[in-house]
Design a protein around this motif. Structure first.
Motif, PDB file in Angstrom:
ATOM      1  N   GLY A 212      49.120  33.720  45.195  1.00  0.00           N
ATOM      2  CA  GLY A 212      48.171  33.792  46.304  1.00  0.00           C
ATOM      3  C   GLY A 212      47.877  35.218  46.701  1.00  0.00           C
ATOM      4  N   LEU A 213      48.908  36.076  46.677  1.00  0.00           N
ATOM      5  CA  LEU A 213      48.721  37.479  47.039  1.00  0.00           C
ATOM      6  C   LEU A 213      47.825  38.205  46.039  1.00  0.00           C
ATOM      7  N   VAL A 214      47.865  37.792  44.774  1.00  0.00           N
ATOM      8  CA  VAL A 214      47.066  38.450  43.743  1.00  0.00           C
ATOM      9  C   VAL A 214      45.667  37.837  43.626  1.00  0.00           C
ATOM     10  N   LEU A 215      45.581  36.511  43.697  1.00  0.00           N
ATOM     11  CA  LEU A 215      44.314  35.840  43.415  1.00  0.00           C
ATOM     12  C   LEU A 215      43.409  35.702  44.636  1.00  0.00           C
ATOM     13  N   VAL A 216      43.988  35.441  45.799  1.00  0.00           N
ATOM     14  CA  VAL A 216      43.150  35.228  46.991  1.00  0.00           C
ATOM     15  C   VAL A 216      42.301  36.457  47.315  1.00  0.00           C
ATOM     16  N   PRO A 217      42.853  37.697  47.327  1.00  0.00           N
ATOM     17  CA  PRO A 217      41.985  38.852  47.597  1.00  0.00           C
ATOM     18  C   PRO A 217      40.915  39.078  46.546  1.00  0.00           C
ATOM     19  N   ALA A 218      41.079  38.495  45.355  1.00  0.00           N
ATOM     20  CA  ALA A 218      40.048  38.639  44.331  1.00  0.00           C
ATOM     21  C   ALA A 218      38.947  37.597  44.463  1.00  0.00           C
ATOM     22  N   ILE A 219      39.231  36.466  45.113  1.00  0.00           N
ATOM     23  CA  ILE A 219      38.250  35.385  45.243  1.00  0.00           C
ATOM     24  C   ILE A 219      37.593  35.367  46.622  1.00  0.00           C
ATOM     25  N   LEU A 220      38.378  35.623  47.649  1.00  0.00           N
ATOM     26  CA  LEU A 220      37.895  35.481  49.021  1.00  0.00           C
ATOM     27  C   LEU A 220      36.749  36.421  49.383  1.00  0.00           C
ATOM     28  N   PRO A 221      36.693  37.675  48.894  1.00  0.00           N
ATOM     29  CA  PRO A 221      35.591  38.561  49.300  1.00  0.00           C
ATOM     30  C   PRO A 221      34.204  38.007  49.006  1.00  0.00           C
ATOM     31  N   ALA A 222      34.074  37.203  47.957  1.00  0.00           N
ATOM     32  CA  ALA A 222      32.754  36.642  47.647  1.00  0.00           C
ATOM     33  C   ALA A 222      32.234  35.777  48.787  1.00  0.00           C
ATOM     34  N   PHE A 223      33.130  35.139  49.515  1.00  0.00           N
ATOM     35  CA  PHE A 223      32.719  34.305  50.645  1.00  0.00           C
ATOM     36  C   PHE A 223      32.633  35.122  51.936  1.00  0.00           C
ATOM     37  N   LEU A 224      33.527  36.106  52.089  1.00  0.00           N
ATOM     38  CA  LEU A 224      33.505  36.908  53.307  1.00  0.00           C
ATOM     39  C   LEU A 224      32.233  37.735  53.415  1.00  0.00           C
ATOM     40  N   MET A 225      31.735  38.222  52.281  1.00  0.00           N
ATOM     41  CA  MET A 225      30.555  39.077  52.315  1.00  0.00           C
ATOM     42  C   MET A 225      29.269  38.307  52.550  1.00  0.00           C
ATOM     43  N   LEU A 226      29.356  36.988  52.627  1.00  0.00           N
ATOM     44  CA  LEU A 226      28.175  36.201  53.007  1.00  0.00           C
ATOM     45  C   LEU A 226      27.849  36.364  54.485  1.00  0.00           C
ATOM     46  N   ARG A 231      31.688  41.332  56.391  1.00  0.00           N
ATOM     47  CA  ARG A 231      31.389  42.063  55.169  1.00  0.00           C
ATOM     48  C   ARG A 231      32.346  43.237  54.951  1.00  0.00           C
ATOM     49  N   THR A 232      32.686  43.954  56.033  1.00  0.00           N
ATOM     50  CA  THR A 232      33.577  45.113  55.884  1.00  0.00           C
ATOM     51  C   THR A 232      34.943  44.687  55.356  1.00  0.00           C
ATOM     52  N   ILE A 233      35.473  43.597  55.905  1.00  0.00           N
ATOM     53  CA  ILE A 233      36.768  43.094  55.430  1.00  0.00           C
ATOM     54  C   ILE A 233      36.676  42.668  53.973  1.00  0.00           C
ATOM     55  N   GLY A 234      35.577  41.990  53.628  1.00  0.00           N
ATOM     56  CA  GLY A 234      35.402  41.563  52.251  1.00  0.00           C
ATOM     57  C   GLY A 234      35.311  42.725  51.286  1.00  0.00           C
ATOM     58  N   GLU A 235      34.638  43.791  51.683  1.00  0.00           N
ATOM     59  CA  GLU A 235      34.517  44.961  50.815  1.00  0.00           C
ATOM     60  C   GLU A 235      35.867  45.648  50.601  1.00  0.00           C
ATOM     61  N   LYS A 236      36.673  45.734  51.660  1.00  0.00           N
ATOM     62  CA  LYS A 236      38.000  46.335  51.515  1.00  0.00           C
ATOM     63  C   LYS A 236      38.900  45.492  50.620  1.00  0.00           C
ATOM     64  N   MET A 237      38.841  44.188  50.783  1.00  0.00           N
ATOM     65  CA  MET A 237      39.633  43.323  49.918  1.00  0.00           C
ATOM     66  C   MET A 237      39.178  43.426  48.474  1.00  0.00           C
ATOM     67  N   MET A 238      37.891  43.537  48.278  1.00  0.00           N
ATOM     68  CA  MET A 238      37.351  43.702  46.933  1.00  0.00           C
ATOM     69  C   MET A 238      37.802  45.021  46.312  1.00  0.00           C
ATOM     70  N   GLU A 239      37.905  46.049  47.119  1.00  0.00           N
ATOM     71  CA  GLU A 239      38.273  47.372  46.611  1.00  0.00           C
ATOM     72  C   GLU A 239      39.747  47.460  46.243  1.00  0.00           C
ATOM     73  N   TYR A 240      40.610  46.741  46.983  1.00  0.00           N
ATOM     74  CA  TYR A 240      42.044  46.914  46.801  1.00  0.00           C
ATOM     75  C   TYR A 240      42.731  45.724  46.136  1.00  0.00           C
ATOM     76  N   ASN A 241      41.991  44.712  45.682  1.00  0.00           N
ATOM     77  CA  ASN A 241      42.684  43.618  45.017  1.00  0.00           C
ATOM     78  C   ASN A 241      43.177  44.056  43.640  1.00  0.00           C
ATOM     79  N   ALA A 242      44.065  43.274  43.059  1.00  0.00           N
ATOM     80  CA  ALA A 242      44.750  43.689  41.835  1.00  0.00           C
ATOM     81  C   ALA A 242      43.805  43.911  40.653  1.00  0.00           C
ATOM     82  N   PRO A 243      42.878  42.999  40.339  1.00  0.00           N
ATOM     83  CA  PRO A 243      41.981  43.257  39.198  1.00  0.00           C
ATOM     84  C   PRO A 243      41.142  44.523  39.360  1.00  0.00           C
ATOM     85  N   ASN A 244      40.581  44.743  40.554  1.00  0.00           N
ATOM     86  CA  ASN A 244      39.775  45.945  40.766  1.00  0.00           C
ATOM     87  C   ASN A 244      40.628  47.200  40.774  1.00  0.00           C
ATOM     88  N   ALA A 245      41.876  47.096  41.252  1.00  0.00           N
ATOM     89  CA  ALA A 245      42.767  48.255  41.206  1.00  0.00           C
ATOM     90  C   ALA A 245      43.040  48.665  39.760  1.00  0.00           C
TER      91      ALA A 245
END
Length: 286
Positions: A212-226, A231-245
């Protein structure tokens, strides 16, 4: 009228103290064990944990699957590339695609290193042999990090060498830093999983929490940025999640050898989890 006199009580003569005598025969000196006695230290705990981690099947299976994913997927990706693809990116880029899945193997192994002993009850034997619980946990962290880092660095470096050999004559970017940073990132994820496993003491629960710690920050931003407010929270999660890191570390965003902020955040979270694991280890019974 005179009262009758009581007869005088007779007192027993004092008995002499028994004169204990030693048993006949020669006197013996105290027993001395022929086995040399040495004070235990961290080195003994490290040797014990190294014996455990190389003896159980879970280590061979998880690390074997990790190598198959990273090297196998990496070679498939490298075979589809040309020399021009690496004009501004390192040759270790193909390893990134395998690490996205391979990091789950290190997370699973990190949890099993300690939670499996709680599940079987062998942790009682471990703490009986080494009552200093903090020493046992420190040894597990050190041994696991060393194994995870060496294995991941080997896999990433192997892909870099093979990819560079496929495109000889083409000058590419330096890729040594991506080997170290990429291996460090996925190894710290495994160490974080070990600390979570120590706190939860349950394999399935700790693995689920880490996924959950690895996958949720990679999936959730797509819904938060709607939503504009999220949007700001979604962008930060997108920037610091494991795949993008990992993508930043391997230079997929046109920033070679970047990802320092993402790696620093993971170091901080892992350090906090390790502190929590040490505190709970001494406060709870086994």
């Amino acid at each position: 009228m005179s009262t009758p006199q009581q007869p005088p009580t007779q007192q027993r003569p004092p008995q002499a103290a028994p004169n204990w005598q030693a048993a006949p025969g020669p006197s013996y000196a105290p027993y001395t064990s022929p086995i040399p006695i040495t004070r235990t230290h961290l080195g003994h705990a490290l040797a014990s944990e190294w014996t455990k981690i190389k003896s159980v099947r879970s280590t061979l299976w998880t690390l074997g699957v990790f190598l198959v994913l990273v090297i196998g997927i990496g070679l498939l990706v490298a075979a589809q590339t040309t020399g021009e693809d690496f004009s501004d990116v390192p040759y270790t880029i193909p390893a990134f695609f395998g690490l996205v899945l391979g990091q789950i193997c290190l997370i699973t192994l990190g949890v099993l290193v300690i939670s499996s002993e709680y599940g079987t009850g062998m942790i009682r034997t471990t703490f009986t042999a080494s009552p200093q619980r903090h020493r046992v946990l420190a040894a597990k962290l050190i041994i696991f990090f060393a194994v995870a880092f060496v294995t991941s660095a080997f896999a990433i470096g192997f892909i870099g060498l093979v990819t560079e050999a496929m495109h000889t004559g083409k000058e590419g970017e330096a890729w040594g830093g991506t080997v170290v940073m990429g291996a460090l990132y996925v190894s710290l994820l495994g160490v974080l999983a070990l600390a979570v496993g120590s706190m939860l003491r349950h394999s399935a629960g700790a693995i689920t929490a880490m996924l959950g710690l690895v996958l949720v920050p990679a999936i959730l931003p797509a819904f938060l940025m709607l939503s504009e407010s999220m949007r700001t929270i979604g962008e930060k999660m997108m920037e610091y999640n494991a795949p993008n890191a990992l993508a930043k570390i391997f230079g997929l965003d046109n920033e070679n050898a970047a990802g320092g902020a993402q790696l620093g955040l993971l170091v901080g979270v892992t350090a906090a989890a390790i502190v929590g694991a040490f505190v709970l280890l001494d406060r709870r019974d086994v």
